[in-house]
Design an enzyme around this catalytic site. Structure first.
Site, PDB file in Angstrom:
ATOM      1  N   CYS A 112      23.576 -22.045 -25.142  1.00  0.00           N
ATOM      2  CA  CYS A 112      23.076 -21.010 -24.955  1.00  0.00           C
ATOM      3  C   CYS A 112      22.922 -19.801 -26.056  1.00  0.00           C
ATOM      4  CB  CYS A 112      23.963 -19.967 -23.866  1.00  0.00           C
ATOM      5  SG  CYS A 112      24.153 -20.957 -22.326  1.00  0.00           S
ATOM      6  N   HIS A 249      22.625 -13.043 -23.997  1.00  0.00           N
ATOM      7  CA  HIS A 249      22.290 -14.276 -23.113  1.00  0.00           C
ATOM      8  C   HIS A 249      22.674 -13.606 -21.582  1.00  0.00           C
ATOM      9  CE1 HIS A 249      22.344 -17.937 -21.374  1.00  0.00           C
ATOM     10  NE2 HIS A 249      23.853 -17.882 -21.343  1.00  0.00           N
ATOM     11  N   ASN A 279      20.538 -18.244 -15.244  1.00  0.00           N
ATOM     12  CA  ASN A 279      21.008 -18.555 -16.501  1.00  0.00           C
ATOM     13  C   ASN A 279      20.016 -19.795 -17.242  1.00  0.00           C
ATOM     14  OD1 ASN A 279      22.232 -19.825 -18.926  1.00  0.00           O
ATOM     15  ND2 ASN A 279      24.180 -19.618 -18.179  1.00  0.00           N
TER      16      ASN A 279
END
Length: 324
Positions: A112, A249, A279
């Protein structure tokens, strides 16, 4: 001196939308359970598009918007943990699809944090003076890495891609950056393990799907990412008031809430879209950036200072303050 600047942004997500209620029909969960814990309401899941397909859509948009010919692109970096294959790289497929025959291309694996890491590397490539134009794309099809019987992780992730075109500039636009890795905590978040399979090896069971220690990752994000951002601002003489927007993020709304309090930056400066995409790992920050430009929040005129911060498996975390 030569520097780099972000001149174009783009994103693309698969058409298929999967809501929390859709997930509740195939596993023991509910919209209320998911949304209250994560801030996620829906996500896009690919029906038949691979990671390279998503990345190619972004690359095509970047070329169209810029007016550049494909052979003007010097390099392509794709940040991903869900490539089509180990070999060839996803970036190589993008290079071929857009006919960027002069570009070298490679993938970066930093989970990420991947887009932030890749953007930092691309900045150095252009600053070297050897390259003028480069693409940095974050692209994921995390749906293929999810255990769809595990409600703790299956509800979190989505598919998508976003990216930027970097061009050479006389002015400095990447103002500050710390990048970090702590491999000692790597088992907190793992996926895609492989095992030895030769007749001369002793194999072990490999963990193919995403496995996460949710509490450890939550605590890591609050503690280490907040500390890194505060250190970044202190060392760069950039204050919280200088930051126009924070693009972190998009893992969990509660993480953003807590980091905002930790670094004492107004919560309204933290843009978010995890409620619509979930996500998307390396794709989350460039998708968020592209949407912010579409909405007019970020102008791409060089007058705003934006904090980009990624964190995830590795463990990895990193932040950039970018004039954009």
């Amino acid at each position: 001196m030569i520097f780099s600047k972000i001149s174009q942004v783009a994103h693309y997500v698969p058409q298929q939308l999967v809501t929390n209620n859709d997930l509740a029909s195939i596993m023991d969960t509910s919209h209320e359970w998911i949304f209250s814990r994560t801030g996620i309401a829906e996500r896009h899941i690919s029906r038949d598009e691979m990671t390279s397909d998503l990345a190619i859509q972004v690359a095509d948009q970047l070329l169209t918007q810029s007016g550049l010919k494909a052979d003007a692109i010097d390099f392509i970096i794709v940040a991903t943990i869900s490539p089509d294959a180990t070999m060839p790289s996803t970036a190589a497929k993008v290079q071929a699809a857009i006919a960027a025959t002069s570009a070298f291309a490679f993938d970066m694996t930093a989970a990420c944090s991947g887009f932030v890491f890749a953007l930092a590397m691309a900045d150095k490539l252009i600053a070297s003076g050897a390259y003028q134009n480069g693409m940095v794309i974050g692209a994921e099809t995390l749906s293929k890495l999810v255990n769809w019987q595990d409600r703790a992780t299956a509800v979190l992730f989505g598919d998508g891609a976003g990216g930027v075109l970097l061009e050479a500039s006389k002015d400095k636009h990447v103002l500050a950056e710390p990048l970090h890795t702590d491999g000692a905590r790597c088992q907190s978040l793992i996926s895609g393990e492989t095992s030895l399979s030769s007749p001369y090896s002793i194999g072990k069971k490999a963990i193919a799907t995403i496995q996460m220690d949710g509490r450890a990752i939550f605590d890591f994000a609050i503690r280490d990412v907040s500390k890194s951002i505060l250190t970044l601002m202190a060392q760069s003489d950039i204050t919280k008031d200088d930051i126009d927007y924070c693009l972190l993020h998009q893992a969990n709304r509660r993480i953003l809430d807590k980091i905002a309090r930790k670094i004492d930056v107004p919560r309204e400066k933290f843009l978010e879209n995890m409620m619509r995409y979930g996500n998307t790992s390396a794709a989350s920050i460039p998708i968020l950036l592209s949407e912010a430009v579409q909405k007019g929040q970020i102008r791409l005129d060089g007058t705003q200072k934006i904090l980009l911060s990624g964190f995830g498996g590795g463990l990895t975390w990193g932040s950039l303050i970018v004039k954009i």
